[in-house]
Design an enzyme around this catalytic site. Structure first.
Site, PDB file in Angstrom:
ATOM      1  N   MET A   1       0.800  -1.226   0.000  1.00 43.57           N
ATOM      2  CA  MET A   1       0.000   0.000   0.000  1.00 43.57           C
ATOM      3  C   MET A   1       0.840   1.288   0.000  1.00 43.57           C
ATOM      4  O   MET A   1       0.339   2.353  -0.346  1.00 43.57           O
ATOM      5  CB  MET A   1      -0.916  -0.052   1.238  1.00 43.57           C
ATOM      6  CG  MET A   1      -2.009   0.963   1.283  1.00 43.57           C
ATOM      7  SD  MET A   1      -1.370   2.502   1.958  1.00 43.57           S
ATOM      8  CE  MET A   1      -1.900   2.426   3.623  1.00 43.57           C
ATOM      9  N   TYR A   2       2.114   1.205   0.359  1.00 40.63           N
ATOM     10  CA  TYR A   2       2.937   2.428   0.409  1.00 40.63           C
ATOM     11  C   TYR A   2       3.413   2.860  -0.985  1.00 40.63           C
ATOM     12  O   TYR A   2       3.995   3.940  -1.126  1.00 40.63           O
ATOM     13  CB  TYR A   2       4.174   2.237   1.314  1.00 40.63           C
ATOM     14  CG  TYR A   2       3.891   1.870   2.744  1.00 40.63           C
ATOM     15  CD1 TYR A   2       2.609   1.918   3.278  1.00 40.63           C
ATOM     16  CD2 TYR A   2       4.921   1.468   3.596  1.00 40.63           C
ATOM     17  CE1 TYR A   2       2.359   1.552   4.599  1.00 40.63           C
ATOM     18  CE2 TYR A   2       4.676   1.122   4.916  1.00 40.63           C
ATOM     19  CZ  TYR A   2       3.395   1.155   5.400  1.00 40.63           C
ATOM     20  OH  TYR A   2       3.159   0.808   6.711  1.00 40.63           O
ATOM     21  N   ASN A   3       3.196   1.978  -1.973  1.00 40.91           N
ATOM     22  CA  ASN A   3       3.597   2.312  -3.341  1.00 40.91           C
ATOM     23  C   ASN A   3       5.066   2.693  -3.460  1.00 40.91           C
ATOM     24  O   ASN A   3       5.425   3.575  -4.244  1.00 40.91           O
ATOM     25  CB  ASN A   3       2.735   3.471  -3.899  1.00 40.91           C
ATOM     26  CG  ASN A   3       1.344   2.987  -4.221  1.00 40.91           C
ATOM     27  OD1 ASN A   3       1.182   1.893  -4.770  1.00 40.91           O
ATOM     28  ND2 ASN A   3       0.348   3.763  -3.848  1.00 40.91           N
TER      29      ASN A   3
END
Ligand SMILES: NC(=O)c1ccc[n+]([C@@H]2O[C@H](COP(=O)([O-])OP(=O)(O)OC[C@H]3O[C@@H](n4cnc5c(N)ncnc54)[C@H](OP(=O)(O)O)[C@@H]3O)[C@@H](O)[C@H]2O)c1
Length: 276
Positions: A50-52
């Site tokens: 999710m932090y990309n």
């Protein structure tokens, strides 16, 4: 600077007690941050799908001369992939340019969706397949932990939870410890020290020990037995946050720190966080 401390997990694997968090760091920022961190002595990085920024983490690790097996890499399963964890981890590994991670965590239980036991069963298989060395969870309350343990018999190595001086989570930490689950603190600085670094007690302890407020707070996590992953992309802070192995807080310092707990969350309550 003193010696980094290592924690033995319930599955016998070992994890550095202090690592670098990288939430909200861009792919570009994360490359520089990891290079600085590795130079200073960090050997643990905490990212998530999710932090990309898994690509940036992978790039930095690839560029580093430090052998892969000396660096502990954590990534996490996002909420919309609870039924699809195997593919999700393979995608993370491709972005990280790695064959395995050291720790794979379910990021939230997402109670409304109620698939976290299915996700846990897949993580058990991914560990058996060697794609992750250890498996654990984040943001699990006692009932979520009880459910995965009852249904699979496999205890998570780690429960990564919001934990800082304003939200000390003593009950959950103690439950984790009783069940041999290591507690890992996220937002350990209360995200930049808001309401903590300027508290008279932390300022006073900083003067007493000749350290900065951030160092006092990180030392407090270490003394309380938590794994801790302060995030910074600022070279001077990355260095400052690691310079915590040459002093100890005293018993009375820890007792005073306990008084700062007001149960104040920065992040969502896992019981009603259902974002996909
Ligand atoms: N599992 C989960 O659900 C979850 C949730 C949240 C976070 N996490 C993990 O936990 C890590 C840490 O949490 P966090 O990023 O929320 O918060 P944090 O580590 O408590 O605080 C990070 C903030 O503090 C600043 N900072 C760092 N060192 C400092 C220092 N010495 N003096 C003053 N300011 C300082 C950073 O700024 P600069 O970067 O600009 O230096 C950044 O703005 C995350 O990066 C992530 O890896 C996990």
């Amino acid at each position: 600077m003193g010696q980094q401390t290592i924690i033995k997990l319930v599955d016998e694997n070992q994890m550095p007690q202090l690592g670098l968090g990288v939430w909200k760091a861009s792919n570009e920022q994360v490359v520089g941050a990891i290079h600085t961190a590795l130079e200073v002595g960090y050997r643990s990085i905490d990212t998530a799908a999710m932090y990309n920024n898994e690509e940036g983490v992978g790039k930095a690790l690839k560029e580093s001369a430090i052998p892969r097996e000396e660096i502990f890499v954590t990534t996490k399963l996002w909420n919309d992939r609870h039924l699809d964890a195997s593919a999700a981890l393979q995608e993370s590994l491709a972005r990280l340019q790695l064959d395995y991670v050291d720790l794979y965590l379910i990021q939230w239980p997402v109670p409304e969706q109620n698939h976290y036991v299915d996700a846990w069963k897949q993580l058990i298989e991914l560990k058996e397949a060697g794609l992750t060395r250890s498996i654990g969870v984040c943001n699990f309350h006692i009932e979520h932990l009880q459910k995965v343990i009852q249904e699979t018999g496999v205890v998570p190595t780690i429960n990564q939870i919001e934990l800082h001086p304003l939200m000390q989570q003593r009950q959950l930490h103690s439950w984790n410890a009783t069940h041999h689950i290591t507690t890992e603190s996220w937002s350990p600085l209360s995200r930049g020290g808001k309401g903590v670094f300027n508290s008279p007690l932390v300022e006073q302890l900083a003067i007493k020990h000749g350290k900065t407020p951030a160092q006092i707070v990180i030392r407090w996590h270490l003394e309380c037995g938590m794994i801790v992953i302060p995030k910074s992309v600022t070279p001077s802070r990355i260095k400052e946050n690691f310079d915590v192995f040459d002093f100890r807080l005293e018993k009375e310092d820890l007792a005073a720190m306990a008084e700062l707990d007001i149960g104040k969350r920065i992040g969502p309550n896992p019981d009603n966080y259902n974002q996909l």
